[in-house]
Write an enzyme that holds these catalytic residues in place. Sequence first.
Site, PDB file in Angstrom:
ATOM      1  N   ASP A   1      15.309 -25.986  10.750  1.00  0.00           N
ATOM      2  CA  ASP A   1      16.626 -26.108  11.380  1.00  0.00           C
ATOM      3  C   ASP A   1      16.552 -25.291  12.666  1.00  0.00           C
ATOM      4  O   ASP A   1      16.365 -24.066  12.612  1.00  0.00           O
ATOM      5  CB  ASP A   1      17.684 -25.536  10.412  1.00  0.00           C
ATOM      6  CG  ASP A   1      19.092 -25.583  10.990  1.00  0.00           C
ATOM      7  OD1 ASP A   1      19.244 -25.622  12.231  1.00  0.00           O
ATOM      8  OD2 ASP A   1      20.045 -25.555  10.197  1.00  0.00           O
ATOM      9  N   VAL A   2      16.680 -25.950  13.807  1.00  0.00           N
ATOM     10  CA  VAL A   2      16.463 -25.262  15.088  1.00  0.00           C
ATOM     11  C   VAL A   2      17.465 -24.124  15.338  1.00  0.00           C
ATOM     12  O   VAL A   2      17.244 -23.290  16.202  1.00  0.00           O
ATOM     13  CB  VAL A   2      16.498 -26.230  16.302  1.00  0.00           C
ATOM     14  CG1 VAL A   2      15.314 -27.170  16.276  1.00  0.00           C
ATOM     15  CG2 VAL A   2      17.819 -26.961  16.407  1.00  0.00           C
TER      16      VAL A   2
ATOM     17  N   ASN B   1      14.542 -31.148  21.895  1.00  0.00           N
ATOM     18  CA  ASN B   1      15.285 -32.411  21.807  1.00  0.00           C
ATOM     19  C   ASN B   1      16.395 -32.425  20.756  1.00  0.00           C
ATOM     20  O   ASN B   1      17.389 -33.116  20.932  1.00  0.00           O
ATOM     21  CB  ASN B   1      14.282 -33.539  21.512  1.00  0.00           C
ATOM     22  CG  ASN B   1      14.970 -34.820  21.071  1.00  0.00           C
ATOM     23  OD1 ASN B   1      15.538 -35.551  21.884  1.00  0.00           O
ATOM     24  ND2 ASN B   1      14.975 -35.094  19.767  1.00  0.00           N
TER      25      ASN B   1
ATOM     26  N   TYR C   1      30.252 -30.696  22.468  1.00  0.00           N
ATOM     27  CA  TYR C   1      28.999 -31.332  22.928  1.00  0.00           C
ATOM     28  C   TYR C   1      28.804 -31.132  24.431  1.00  0.00           C
ATOM     29  O   TYR C   1      27.736 -30.702  24.885  1.00  0.00           O
ATOM     30  CB  TYR C   1      29.042 -32.823  22.584  1.00  0.00           C
ATOM     31  CG  TYR C   1      27.770 -33.587  22.907  1.00  0.00           C
ATOM     32  CD1 TYR C   1      26.701 -33.596  22.009  1.00  0.00           C
ATOM     33  CD2 TYR C   1      27.646 -34.308  24.092  1.00  0.00           C
ATOM     34  CE1 TYR C   1      25.534 -34.308  22.297  1.00  0.00           C
ATOM     35  CE2 TYR C   1      26.481 -35.016  24.390  1.00  0.00           C
ATOM     36  CZ  TYR C   1      25.439 -35.016  23.485  1.00  0.00           C
ATOM     37  OH  TYR C   1      24.279 -35.720  23.778  1.00  0.00           O
TER      38      TYR C   1
ATOM     39  N   LYS D   1      25.835 -28.998  26.475  1.00  0.00           N
ATOM     40  CA  LYS D   1      24.923 -29.592  27.451  1.00  0.00           C
ATOM     41  C   LYS D   1      25.067 -28.911  28.817  1.00  0.00           C
ATOM     42  O   LYS D   1      24.089 -28.725  29.543  1.00  0.00           O
ATOM     43  CB  LYS D   1      25.160 -31.103  27.556  1.00  0.00           C
ATOM     44  CG  LYS D   1      24.861 -31.863  26.248  1.00  0.00           C
ATOM     45  CD  LYS D   1      23.417 -31.726  25.791  1.00  0.00           C
ATOM     46  CE  LYS D   1      23.094 -32.585  24.578  1.00  0.00           C
ATOM     47  NZ  LYS D   1      21.700 -32.491  24.141  1.00  0.00           N
TER      48      LYS D   1
HETATM   49  P1  NAD Z   1      19.256 -38.804  16.973  1.00  0.00           P
HETATM   50  O1  NAD Z   1      20.430 -38.490  16.122  1.00  0.00           O
HETATM   51  O2  NAD Z   1      18.374 -39.933  16.583  1.00  0.00           O
HETATM   52  O3  NAD Z   1      18.324 -37.533  17.165  1.00  0.00           O
HETATM   53  C1  NAD Z   1      18.731 -36.212  16.993  1.00  0.00           C
HETATM   54  C2  NAD Z   1      17.666 -35.532  16.167  1.00  0.00           C
HETATM   55  O4  NAD Z   1      17.983 -34.125  16.044  1.00  0.00           O
HETATM   56  C3  NAD Z   1      17.624 -36.098  14.736  1.00  0.00           C
HETATM   57  O5  NAD Z   1      16.270 -36.366  14.403  1.00  0.00           O
HETATM   58  C4  NAD Z   1      18.182 -34.983  13.887  1.00  0.00           C
HETATM   59  O6  NAD Z   1      17.647 -34.929  12.575  1.00  0.00           O
HETATM   60  C5  NAD Z   1      17.759 -33.770  14.707  1.00  0.00           C
HETATM   61  N1  NAD Z   1      18.537 -32.583  14.347  1.00  0.00           N
HETATM   62  C6  NAD Z   1      19.883 -32.474  14.199  1.00  0.00           C
HETATM   63  N2  NAD Z   1      20.189 -31.218  13.833  1.00  0.00           N
HETATM   64  C7  NAD Z   1      19.027 -30.529  13.743  1.00  0.00           C
HETATM   65  C8  NAD Z   1      18.692 -29.197  13.412  1.00  0.00           C
HETATM   66  N3  NAD Z   1      19.632 -28.308  13.079  1.00  0.00           N
HETATM   67  N4  NAD Z   1      17.381 -28.821  13.450  1.00  0.00           N
HETATM   68  C9  NAD Z   1      16.417 -29.719  13.775  1.00  0.00           C
HETATM   69  N5  NAD Z   1      16.680 -30.992  14.093  1.00  0.00           N
HETATM   70  C10 NAD Z   1      17.964 -31.389  14.072  1.00  0.00           C
HETATM   71  O7  NAD Z   1      19.849 -39.050  18.437  1.00  0.00           O
HETATM   72  P2  NAD Z   1      19.108 -39.052  19.862  1.00  0.00           P
HETATM   73  O8  NAD Z   1      19.948 -39.887  20.720  1.00  0.00           O
HETATM   74  O9  NAD Z   1      17.672 -39.394  19.725  1.00  0.00           O
HETATM   75  O10 NAD Z   1      19.295 -37.545  20.330  1.00  0.00           O
HETATM   76  C11 NAD Z   1      18.232 -36.746  20.823  1.00  0.00           C
HETATM   77  C12 NAD Z   1      18.741 -35.848  21.943  1.00  0.00           C
HETATM   78  O11 NAD Z   1      19.131 -36.652  23.036  1.00  0.00           O
HETATM   79  C13 NAD Z   1      19.972 -35.015  21.558  1.00  0.00           C
HETATM   80  O12 NAD Z   1      19.839 -33.711  22.091  1.00  0.00           O
HETATM   81  C14 NAD Z   1      21.102 -35.760  22.220  1.00  0.00           C
HETATM   82  O13 NAD Z   1      22.186 -34.915  22.540  1.00  0.00           O
HETATM   83  C15 NAD Z   1      20.395 -36.256  23.481  1.00  0.00           C
HETATM   84  N6  NAD Z   1      21.081 -37.369  24.147  1.00  0.00           N
HETATM   85  C16 NAD Z   1      21.144 -38.608  23.589  1.00  0.00           C
HETATM   86  C17 NAD Z   1      21.789 -39.636  24.282  1.00  0.00           C
HETATM   87  C18 NAD Z   1      21.878 -41.029  23.739  1.00  0.00           C
HETATM   88  O14 NAD Z   1      22.542 -41.860  24.369  1.00  0.00           O
HETATM   89  N7  NAD Z   1      21.259 -41.371  22.634  1.00  0.00           N
HETATM   90  C19 NAD Z   1      22.375 -39.382  25.513  1.00  0.00           C
HETATM   91  C20 NAD Z   1      22.305 -38.109  26.045  1.00  0.00           C
HETATM   92  C21 NAD Z   1      21.642 -37.115  25.358  1.00  0.00           C
END
Ligand code: NAD
Length: 270
Positions: A68-69, A95, A168, A172
């Site tokens: 857990d990060v 990420n 959120y 960011k």
């Molecule tokens: P996602 O939900 O598939 O990925 C998020 C990952 O973080 C998951 O694998 C989850 O298990 C992991 N996670 C959550 N809490 C955690 C914890 N406490 N410890 C370790 N891992 C944990 O969604 P995504 O879109 O792939 O998101 C990845 C990153 O990209 C995030 O930081 C998100 O904010 C950012 N992001 C995504 C988008 C989008 O449109 N999808 C846009 C902007 C930013």
Amino acid sequence: MSYSPDLLKGQKALVTGASSGIGEAIARYLALSGAAVAVNYYSEAESAQKLVDEIKAANGEAFAIQADVSKEDQIKAMFSQTLEQFGTIDILINNAGLQKDSAFVDMTLEQWNRVIEVNLTGQFLCAREAAKEFLRRGVQPQISSAAGKIICISSVHQIIPWAGHVNYASSKGGINMMMQSIAQELAPHKIRVNSIAPGAIKTPINKSAWDTPEAEEKLLKLIPAKRVGDVEDIAKAAVWLASDDSDYVNGITLFVDGGMTLYPGFTENG
Ligand code: NAD
């Protein structure tokens, strides 16, 4: 999908939240580019192992690691195990992230704290452990001209305010100032710290925003490029920022958003 296996040859990477979405794609592309990859996951052990098996089947090097990060002891243990396994680390992809959405006046302290501790504190903890190893080891010119690279996955919401998502957007926005401050402090040590700010990318985190034609049509109004992004759009940017091709790039946010930050509402309304 083809990628040069020599680009990151000999480099060791750790990707947080790599069992799905953007993290999974970045881990895959780093491996295709020759890096060994520690695949961090929170709860999806099976998906993480599937990715590790895929990388190994293609003659790459990878292992899965739970943490857990937001928990300092777990992050220290994750880095110790990664160093034990790989010897060192050259690339950190910060990420992992989540959303806990709520109207502002209804947002609980738990919702606020959890998003800040995962999205922002988690990136701080991982960046600090990675930087310690980069500083200890220094530059290995045969591997990379940098002592290390940290890539923070931010969001267009580091600059676009987002009603109903104050936790959120704040996390960011915080990532941007954290990333720039670390970049400024560590640049003399040849450590590069940059962010990628994705726009709307098709992943589980925002499924409801694109998984019906009505939702997708509404979303496309915010995207001048008129397509929702794919995880590969982000993974390719991450490979570039991790490689020596971006050696003179430090402290920037690379917006990979199809123009979402161009105020598309002004296109016919100025
Ligand atoms: P996602 O939900 O598939 O990925 C998020 C990952 O973080 C998951 O694998 C989850 O298990 C992991 N996670 C959550 N809490 C955690 C914890 N406490 N410890 C370790 N891992 C944990 O969604 P995504 O879109 O792939 O998101 C990845 C990153 O990209 C995030 O930081 C998100 O904010 C950012 N992001 C995504 C988008 C989008 O449109 N999808 C846009 C902007 C930013």
